[in-house]
Motif scaffolding. Structure first.
Motif, short mmCIF file in Angstrom:
data_model
loop_
_atom_site.label_atom_id
_atom_site.label_comp_id
_atom_site.label_asym_id
_atom_site.label_seq_id
_atom_site.Cartn_x
_atom_site.Cartn_y
_atom_site.Cartn_z
N GLU A 161 0.80 -1.22 0.00
CA GLU A 161 0.00 0.00 0.00
C GLU A 161 0.83 1.27 0.00
N LYS A 162 1.93 1.31 0.73
CA LYS A 162 2.69 2.55 0.85
C LYS A 162 4.07 2.46 0.21
N ASN A 163 4.40 1.35 -0.40
CA ASN A 163 5.71 1.18 -1.02
C ASN A 163 5.60 1.44 -2.51
N ASN A 164 6.21 2.50 -2.95
CA ASN A 164 6.17 2.85 -4.38
C ASN A 164 7.55 2.73 -5.01
N LYS A 165 8.35 1.82 -4.47
CA LYS A 165 9.73 1.69 -4.93
C LYS A 165 9.88 0.51 -5.88
N PHE A 166 10.55 0.80 -7.01
CA PHE A 166 10.85 -0.25 -7.99
C PHE A 166 12.35 -0.33 -8.17
N LEU A 167 12.83 -1.53 -8.42
CA LEU A 167 14.25 -1.80 -8.60
C LEU A 167 14.49 -2.26 -10.03
N MET A 168 15.59 -1.81 -10.59
CA MET A 168 16.01 -2.27 -11.91
C MET A 168 17.45 -2.74 -11.77
N VAL A 169 17.70 -3.99 -12.13
CA VAL A 169 19.01 -4.59 -11.96
C VAL A 169 19.62 -4.92 -13.31
N GLY A 170 20.86 -4.52 -13.51
CA GLY A 170 21.56 -4.87 -14.74
C GLY A 170 22.67 -3.89 -15.05
N THR A 171 23.56 -4.32 -15.89
CA THR A 171 24.65 -3.46 -16.33
C THR A 171 24.06 -2.20 -16.95
N LEU A 172 24.66 -1.06 -16.66
CA LEU A 172 24.16 0.21 -17.19
C LEU A 172 24.61 0.37 -18.64
N VAL A 173 23.81 -0.22 -19.51
CA VAL A 173 24.05 -0.13 -20.95
C VAL A 173 22.71 0.14 -21.63
N PRO A 174 22.72 0.79 -22.79
CA PRO A 174 21.45 1.12 -23.46
C PRO A 174 20.53 -0.09 -23.68
N GLN A 175 21.09 -1.26 -23.94
CA GLN A 175 20.29 -2.44 -24.22
C GLN A 175 19.42 -2.87 -23.04
N LYS A 176 19.79 -2.49 -21.83
CA LYS A 176 19.02 -2.89 -20.65
C LYS A 176 17.80 -2.00 -20.41
N GLY A 177 17.75 -0.81 -21.03
CA GLY A 177 16.56 0.01 -20.99
C GLY A 177 16.43 0.96 -19.82
N GLN A 178 17.51 1.25 -19.10
CA GLN A 178 17.42 2.18 -17.98
C GLN A 178 16.93 3.56 -18.40
N GLU A 179 17.42 4.05 -19.54
CA GLU A 179 17.00 5.38 -20.01
C GLU A 179 15.49 5.40 -20.24
N PHE A 180 14.97 4.37 -20.85
CA PHE A 180 13.53 4.27 -21.09
C PHE A 180 12.75 4.31 -19.78
N ILE A 181 13.19 3.55 -18.79
CA ILE A 181 12.47 3.49 -17.51
C ILE A 181 12.57 4.83 -16.78
N ILE A 182 13.70 5.50 -16.85
CA ILE A 182 13.81 6.83 -16.24
C ILE A 182 12.79 7.77 -16.87
N ARG A 183 12.64 7.70 -18.17
CA ARG A 183 11.63 8.53 -18.85
C ARG A 183 10.21 8.14 -18.43
N VAL A 184 9.98 6.86 -18.21
CA VAL A 184 8.67 6.40 -17.72
C VAL A 184 8.38 7.00 -16.35
N VAL A 185 9.38 6.97 -15.47
CA VAL A 185 9.21 7.55 -14.12
C VAL A 185 8.85 9.04 -14.23
N SER A 186 9.50 9.74 -15.15
CA SER A 186 9.21 11.15 -15.36
C SER A 186 7.77 11.35 -15.84
N LYS A 187 7.33 10.55 -16.80
CA LYS A 187 5.96 10.68 -17.32
C LYS A 187 4.94 10.33 -16.24
#
Length: 170
Positions: free
Chosen positions: A61-87
């Motif tokens: 109910e009160k936990n709004n935290k998500f974790l993303m695990v993986g090497t910081l490379v474009p193929q893993k999609g971190q940039e996409f997810i950061i943009r999702v968090v912004s939207k």
């Protein structure tokens, strides 16, 4: 291989006690090259952490935290997810994101710059390399897996085993 694939794999099979692959696709490829009459070609997934996990239902109910695990490379999609968090923030949905993993200097700077440009410093945290990811999973309600391609979704299975809600790419 200089010898050609078929001869290479036949010699590998002949002189190996065991042939270990990390995916069924690779195992099937090798089996196309050799006759596995001794059942030496096996598949074993590496890096899969299956601890006792958290088998209880979490209070989300009160936990709004998500974790993303993986090497910081474009193929893993971190940039996409950061943009999702912004939207999501712009739509009134507050979500916090932890990015666990290490990247080269260029990729890390790119993500830091994006986080800053989108004013997400209070919502997105670069956690760096985490040796025992399972130990921090309990702090997060869910997991994002946005990789463009995965041979085997270890991160997805680890998140599910930890009782996390998983939002993953197809």
């Amino acid at each position: 291989p200089i010898l050609g694939d078929r001869l290479f794999y036949k010699l590998m099979y002949k002189y190996s006690d065991l042939v270990v692959t990390i995916s069924d696709a690779l195992r099937l490829f090798i089996l196309e090259q050799v006759d596995d009459y001794q059942n030496k070609v096996i598949r074993l997934y590496d890096d899969l952490t299956l601890t006792n996990g958290n088998d209880t239902v979490k209070n989300f109910e009160k936990n709004n935290k998500f974790l993303m695990v993986g090497t910081l490379v474009p193929q893993k999609g971190q940039e996409f997810i950061i943009r999702v968090v912004s939207k999501l923030r712009d739509a009134g949905v507050e979500l916090n994101l932890g990015l666990a993993g290490q990247g080269n200097e260029k990729n890390t700077k790119l993500l830091k710059r994006l986080i800053s440009e989108l004013n997400l410093e209070s919502q997105v945290e670069l956690l760096g390399q985490i040796e025992h990811v399972w130990a921090i999973r309990v702090q997060y309600m869910g997991a994002f897996v946005a990789s463009r391609s995965e041979a085997f979704g270890r991160v997805t299975i680890e998140a599910l085993r930890a009782g996390q809600i998983v939002l993953a790419s197809n």
